[in-house]
Enzyme design. Structure first.
Site, PDB file in Angstrom:
ATOM      1  N   LYS A  16     135.093  33.875  48.410  1.00 19.74           N
ATOM      2  CA  LYS A  16     134.894  32.653  47.615  1.00 19.74           C
ATOM      3  C   LYS A  16     134.092  32.949  46.345  1.00 19.74           C
ATOM      4  O   LYS A  16     134.446  32.495  45.272  1.00 19.74           O
ATOM      5  CB  LYS A  16     134.159  31.574  48.447  1.00 19.74           C
ATOM      6  CG  LYS A  16     134.889  31.165  49.718  1.00 19.74           C
ATOM      7  CD  LYS A  16     134.225  29.979  50.400  1.00 19.74           C
ATOM      8  CE  LYS A  16     132.846  30.246  50.987  1.00 19.74           C
ATOM      9  NZ  LYS A  16     132.802  31.177  52.113  1.00 19.74           N
ATOM     10  N   ARG A  41     130.661  21.851  53.737  1.00 15.13           N
ATOM     11  CA  ARG A  41     130.740  22.678  54.945  1.00 15.13           C
ATOM     12  C   ARG A  41     130.748  21.841  56.220  1.00 15.13           C
ATOM     13  O   ARG A  41     130.823  22.419  57.312  1.00 15.13           O
ATOM     14  CB  ARG A  41     129.545  23.618  54.984  1.00 15.13           C
ATOM     15  CG  ARG A  41     129.850  25.049  54.522  1.00 15.13           C
ATOM     16  CD  ARG A  41     128.561  25.817  54.616  1.00 15.13           C
ATOM     17  NE  ARG A  41     128.679  27.225  54.730  1.00 15.13           N
ATOM     18  CZ  ARG A  41     128.530  28.086  53.709  1.00 15.13           C
ATOM     19  NH1 ARG A  41     128.379  27.644  52.498  1.00 15.13           N
ATOM     20  NH2 ARG A  41     128.560  29.374  53.938  1.00 15.13           N
ATOM     21  N   ARG A  94     128.662  44.297  52.925  1.00 15.70           N
ATOM     22  CA  ARG A  94     127.898  43.568  51.903  1.00 15.70           C
ATOM     23  C   ARG A  94     126.403  43.570  52.234  1.00 15.70           C
ATOM     24  O   ARG A  94     125.560  43.726  51.359  1.00 15.70           O
ATOM     25  CB  ARG A  94     128.416  42.122  51.798  1.00 15.70           C
ATOM     26  CG  ARG A  94     127.757  41.333  50.677  1.00 15.70           C
ATOM     27  CD  ARG A  94     128.408  39.982  50.466  1.00 15.70           C
ATOM     28  NE  ARG A  94     128.061  39.031  51.514  1.00 15.70           N
ATOM     29  CZ  ARG A  94     128.546  37.791  51.572  1.00 15.70           C
ATOM     30  NH1 ARG A  94     129.417  37.364  50.678  1.00 15.70           N
ATOM     31  NH2 ARG A  94     128.175  36.967  52.534  1.00 15.70           N
ATOM     32  N   ARG A 105     121.451  41.431  51.701  1.00 19.12           N
ATOM     33  CA  ARG A 105     121.445  39.999  52.070  1.00 19.12           C
ATOM     34  C   ARG A 105     121.070  39.885  53.539  1.00 19.12           C
ATOM     35  O   ARG A 105     121.750  40.431  54.414  1.00 19.12           O
ATOM     36  CB  ARG A 105     122.841  39.399  51.813  1.00 19.12           C
ATOM     37  CG  ARG A 105     122.765  38.035  51.185  1.00 19.12           C
ATOM     38  CD  ARG A 105     124.127  37.490  50.926  1.00 19.12           C
ATOM     39  NE  ARG A 105     124.393  36.391  51.830  1.00 19.12           N
ATOM     40  CZ  ARG A 105     125.333  35.485  51.637  1.00 19.12           C
ATOM     41  NH1 ARG A 105     126.113  35.565  50.591  1.00 19.12           N
ATOM     42  NH2 ARG A 105     125.504  34.510  52.499  1.00 19.12           N
ATOM     43  N   ARG A 137     127.018  32.735  62.249  1.00 18.76           N
ATOM     44  CA  ARG A 137     127.646  32.023  61.129  1.00 18.76           C
ATOM     45  C   ARG A 137     129.115  31.721  61.418  1.00 18.76           C
ATOM     46  O   ARG A 137     129.632  30.677  61.029  1.00 18.76           O
ATOM     47  CB  ARG A 137     127.498  32.842  59.835  1.00 18.76           C
ATOM     48  CG  ARG A 137     126.071  32.751  59.272  1.00 18.76           C
ATOM     49  CD  ARG A 137     125.761  33.873  58.317  1.00 18.76           C
ATOM     50  NE  ARG A 137     126.496  33.795  57.075  1.00 18.76           N
ATOM     51  CZ  ARG A 137     126.751  34.856  56.301  1.00 18.76           C
ATOM     52  NH1 ARG A 137     126.336  36.063  56.656  1.00 18.76           N
ATOM     53  NH2 ARG A 137     127.410  34.707  55.190  1.00 18.76           N
TER      54      ARG A 137
HETATM   55  P1  AMP Z   1     126.924  31.185  51.448  1.00 21.28           P
HETATM   56  O1  AMP Z   1     126.340  32.031  50.374  1.00 21.28           O
HETATM   57  O2  AMP Z   1     127.852  30.132  50.934  1.00 21.28           O
HETATM   58  O3  AMP Z   1     127.535  31.997  52.560  1.00 21.28           O
HETATM   59  O4  AMP Z   1     125.695  30.380  52.104  1.00 21.28           O
HETATM   60  C1  AMP Z   1     124.625  31.058  52.734  1.00 21.28           C
HETATM   61  C2  AMP Z   1     123.932  30.120  53.701  1.00 21.28           C
HETATM   62  O5  AMP Z   1     123.390  28.994  52.982  1.00 21.28           O
HETATM   63  C3  AMP Z   1     124.827  29.522  54.774  1.00 21.28           C
HETATM   64  O6  AMP Z   1     124.989  30.372  55.890  1.00 21.28           O
HETATM   65  C4  AMP Z   1     124.064  28.234  55.119  1.00 21.28           C
HETATM   66  O7  AMP Z   1     122.953  28.511  55.948  1.00 21.28           O
HETATM   67  C5  AMP Z   1     123.516  27.805  53.755  1.00 21.28           C
HETATM   68  N1  AMP Z   1     124.473  26.907  53.069  1.00 21.28           N
HETATM   69  C6  AMP Z   1     125.189  27.162  51.942  1.00 21.28           C
HETATM   70  N2  AMP Z   1     125.974  26.119  51.621  1.00 21.28           N
HETATM   71  C7  AMP Z   1     125.754  25.179  52.564  1.00 21.28           C
HETATM   72  C8  AMP Z   1     126.294  23.892  52.811  1.00 21.28           C
HETATM   73  N3  AMP Z   1     127.230  23.348  52.012  1.00 21.28           N
HETATM   74  N4  AMP Z   1     125.842  23.216  53.902  1.00 21.28           N
HETATM   75  C9  AMP Z   1     124.902  23.717  54.716  1.00 21.28           C
HETATM   76  N5  AMP Z   1     124.375  24.948  54.562  1.00 21.28           N
HETATM   77  C10 AMP Z   1     124.787  25.670  53.492  1.00 21.28           C
END
Ligand code: AMP
Length: 193
Positions: free
Chosen positions: A14, A89, A128, A134, A145
């Site tokens: 993404k 999400r 990654r 990260r 996750r």
């Molecule tokens: P990402 O970089 O999109 O994988 O997001 C990393 C982490 O941030 C996720 O595993 C969630 O813990 C949190 N997060 C990001 N976007 C959301 C969302 N829309 N709703 C809830 N938690 C989020």
């Protein structure tokens, strides 16, 4: 106005494709994950709160995410559209988002779902984690996750399928090929309107 939701499990690509899309279509990128990481690095109140969930592979509560997202969108009044990466999400997020967009008369134009199998995703995320450090890209957190994705996020596919704006793109292979396939889907939707 082009409002694009880039959807997919962790590691689907993404972020990579969002960066290419905003350049090609002149859009604003909103990644809720990136905003949280920025807040965490700056040790803000929001960052500290969010980190408690993120570090465990859990979702940040809907009300926190929604407030943050709406505030972020308010900063950009004069844009051609947005690419939403990692948002929504949950069904609650999607419903509140739809309500807000309806009010602003700028509905989601289309949702691109990047299709990648779990085995490939785990391989990508572990790589990654090693490359970027990260902290939620460790095997234990990755597993959590995925569990959260399957339970809370995957039902959104049906939500958007019902709205007839869901487009699936196969997400394994060369980045440029995948990107071109995403663009084809976008253009087919634009041409419908
Ligand atoms: P990402 O970089 O999109 O994988 O997001 C990393 C982490 O941030 C996720 O595993 C969630 O813990 C949190 N997060 C990001 N976007 C959301 C969302 N829309 N709703 C809830 N938690 C989020």
């Amino acid at each position: 106005m082009l409002n694009l939701v880039l959807f997919g499990p962790p590691g689907a690509g993404k972020g990579t494709h969002s960066v290419k899309l905003i350049e090609k279509y002149n859009l604003k990128h909103i990644s809720t994950g990136d905003i949280f990481r920025y807040e965490i690095n700056n040790k803000t109140e929001l960052g500290i709160k969010a980190n408690g969930f993120i570090a465990q592979g859990l979702l940040v509560p809907d009300e926190v995410v929604l407030e943050m997202l709406f505030n972020e969108m308010d900063k950009y009044n004069d844009v051609k559209g947005f690419v939403f990466d990692g948002f929504p999400r949950t069904i609650v997020q999607a419903e509140k988002f739809d309500e807000m967009l309806q009010f602003r008369k700028m509905p989601v134009s289309l949702v691109i779902s990047l299709e990648v199998n779990e085995e490939e995703l785990i391989k990508r995320l572990i790589k990654r984690g090693i490359e970027t450090g990260r902290t939620d890209d460790t095997e234990e957190v990755i597993r959590k996750r995925f569990e959260v994705y399957n339970k809370q996020t995957k039902p959104l596919l049906e939500y958007y399928r019902k709205q007839k704006i869901l487009h699936s793109v196969y997400g394994i292979g060369g980045i440029q090929t995948i990107f071109e396939n995403i663009c084809k889907e976008i253009e087919s939707e634009i041409n419908k309107k």
